[in-house]
Design a protein around this motif. Structure first.
Motif, PDB file in Angstrom:
ATOM      1  N   LEU A   1      -5.371  18.078  -5.535  1.00 37.06           N
ATOM      2  CA  LEU A   1      -5.677  18.866  -6.723  1.00 37.06           C
ATOM      3  C   LEU A   1      -7.070  18.486  -7.221  1.00 37.06           C
ATOM      4  O   LEU A   1      -7.286  17.369  -7.691  1.00 37.06           O
TER       5      LEU A   1
ATOM      6  N   LEU B   1     -10.071  18.944  -9.821  1.00 40.10           N
ATOM      7  CA  LEU B   1     -10.309  19.349 -11.197  1.00 40.10           C
ATOM      8  C   LEU B   1     -11.802  19.522 -11.398  1.00 40.10           C
ATOM      9  O   LEU B   1     -12.555  18.547 -11.384  1.00 40.10           O
TER      10      LEU B   1
ATOM     11  N   ASP C   1     -14.433  22.515 -13.426  1.00 35.26           N
ATOM     12  CA  ASP C   1     -14.721  23.819 -14.016  1.00 35.26           C
ATOM     13  C   ASP C   1     -15.606  24.642 -13.090  1.00 35.26           C
ATOM     14  O   ASP C   1     -15.322  25.808 -12.813  1.00 35.26           O
TER      15      ASP C   1
ATOM     16  N   ALA D   1     -13.717  25.673  -9.900  1.00 35.74           N
ATOM     17  CA  ALA D   1     -12.753  26.742 -10.170  1.00 35.74           C
ATOM     18  C   ALA D   1     -13.444  28.091 -10.310  1.00 35.74           C
ATOM     19  O   ALA D   1     -12.850  29.129 -10.000  1.00 35.74           O
TER      20      ALA D   1
ATOM     21  N   ARG E   1      -5.380  22.979  -4.378  1.00 39.60           N
ATOM     22  CA  ARG E   1      -5.891  23.878  -5.410  1.00 39.60           C
ATOM     23  C   ARG E   1      -7.110  23.295  -6.077  1.00 39.60           C
ATOM     24  O   ARG E   1      -7.223  22.076  -6.214  1.00 39.60           O
TER      25      ARG E   1
ATOM     26  N   ILE F   1      -8.771  23.725  -9.751  1.00 41.45           N
ATOM     27  CA  ILE F   1      -8.509  24.315 -11.068  1.00 41.45           C
ATOM     28  C   ILE F   1      -9.485  23.737 -12.092  1.00 41.45           C
ATOM     29  O   ILE F   1     -10.082  22.685 -11.874  1.00 41.45           O
TER      30      ILE F   1
ATOM     31  N   ASP G   1      -8.590  21.625 -17.475  1.00 43.38           N
ATOM     32  CA  ASP G   1      -7.782  22.089 -18.599  1.00 43.38           C
ATOM     33  C   ASP G   1      -6.466  21.325 -18.604  1.00 43.38           C
ATOM     34  O   ASP G   1      -5.702  21.402 -17.625  1.00 43.38           O
TER      35      ASP G   1
ATOM     36  N   THR H   1      -3.144  23.218 -17.802  1.00 39.95           N
ATOM     37  CA  THR H   1      -3.106  23.716 -16.424  1.00 39.95           C
ATOM     38  C   THR H   1      -2.854  22.568 -15.454  1.00 39.95           C
ATOM     39  O   THR H   1      -2.097  22.716 -14.486  1.00 39.95           O
ATOM     40  N   ILE H   2      -3.459  21.425 -15.708  1.00 41.81           N
ATOM     41  CA  ILE H   2      -3.240  20.251 -14.852  1.00 41.81           C
ATOM     42  C   ILE H   2      -1.785  19.806 -14.949  1.00 41.81           C
ATOM     43  O   ILE H   2      -1.127  19.586 -13.924  1.00 41.81           O
TER      44      ILE H   2
ATOM     45  N   THR I   1       0.505  22.250 -13.129  1.00 42.48           N
ATOM     46  CA  THR I   1       0.369  22.167 -11.671  1.00 42.48           C
ATOM     47  C   THR I   1       1.069  20.923 -11.134  1.00 42.48           C
ATOM     48  O   THR I   1       1.814  20.998 -10.144  1.00 42.48           O
TER      49      THR I   1
ATOM     50  N   THR J   1      -5.369  13.613  -7.077  1.00 42.12           N
ATOM     51  CA  THR J   1      -6.284  14.427  -7.861  1.00 42.12           C
ATOM     52  C   THR J   1      -7.693  13.891  -7.657  1.00 42.12           C
ATOM     53  O   THR J   1      -7.887  12.699  -7.390  1.00 42.12           O
TER      54      THR J   1
END
Length: 165
Positions: free
Chosen positions: A11, A13, A15, A18, A44, A46, A49, A52-53, A56, A71
């Motif tokens: 995952l 993270l 901005d 994304a 993913r 993403i 946020d 959202t984290i 997920t 992550t």
């Protein structure tokens, strides 16, 4: 591959990632390094946020049963760095030694490592580990925890063998 078949989620993270403005080089480093532990079944990118984290992580672990979620990004001091808070919300308990070991090893390379707020812990029968956002940071931190990951995952899944040799 081990006698256990572990599923892995990556995952990222970011901005910018994304929005398609930045290539996910850190996720690729994770994918390469983790191949011996299991199969990447979830991936993913993403935004940074919190909700959202959280959503997920919960979906991947609770609904899909992903064994290991790594992550990358959002562990620093920027106002948008909320990965540790999101992770704390979903963990049943922490594995402080992993985060401590990553910071200790990183401190040998840069004093900025003390600013990392990365967490590692367990949700249900899954391990979640926060890694830095840079490919170099990912590689250096994952090298630290990689030797213990398979053993930790086996124990979490109920492996009854003794730990002592």
């Amino acid at each position: 591959m081990t006698e256990y078949s572990f599923t892995i989620g990556i995952l990222t993270l970011s901005d910018k990632g994304a929005r398609g403005e930045r290539e996910d080089l850190s996720g690729e480093v994770i994918r390469e390094m983790i191949a011996a532990v299991g199969e990447v079944t979830h991936y993913r990118v993403i935004p940074d946020d919190l909700e959202t984290i959280v959503e997920t992580l919960v979906d991947w672990v609770d609904r899909d049963g992903v064994d290991l979620v790594l992550t990358t990004g959002g562990t620093g001091l920027s106002p948008r760095d909320v990965t540790p808070e999101a992770t704390a919300r979903v963990l049943d308990w922490e594995i402080p030694g992993m985060a401590e070991a990553m910071r200790a090893a990183s401190m040998k390379k840069t004093p900025h490592a003390m600013l990392s707020r990365a967490r590692a812990g367990v949700r249900r029968q899954s391990i979640i580990i926060n890694l830095p956002g840079s490919p170099k940071g990912v590689r250096e931190n994952l090298e630290v925890v990689l030797p213990a990951l398979t053993h930790g995952l086996k124990k979490l899944k109920g492996d009854p063998t003794d730990c002592a040799r």
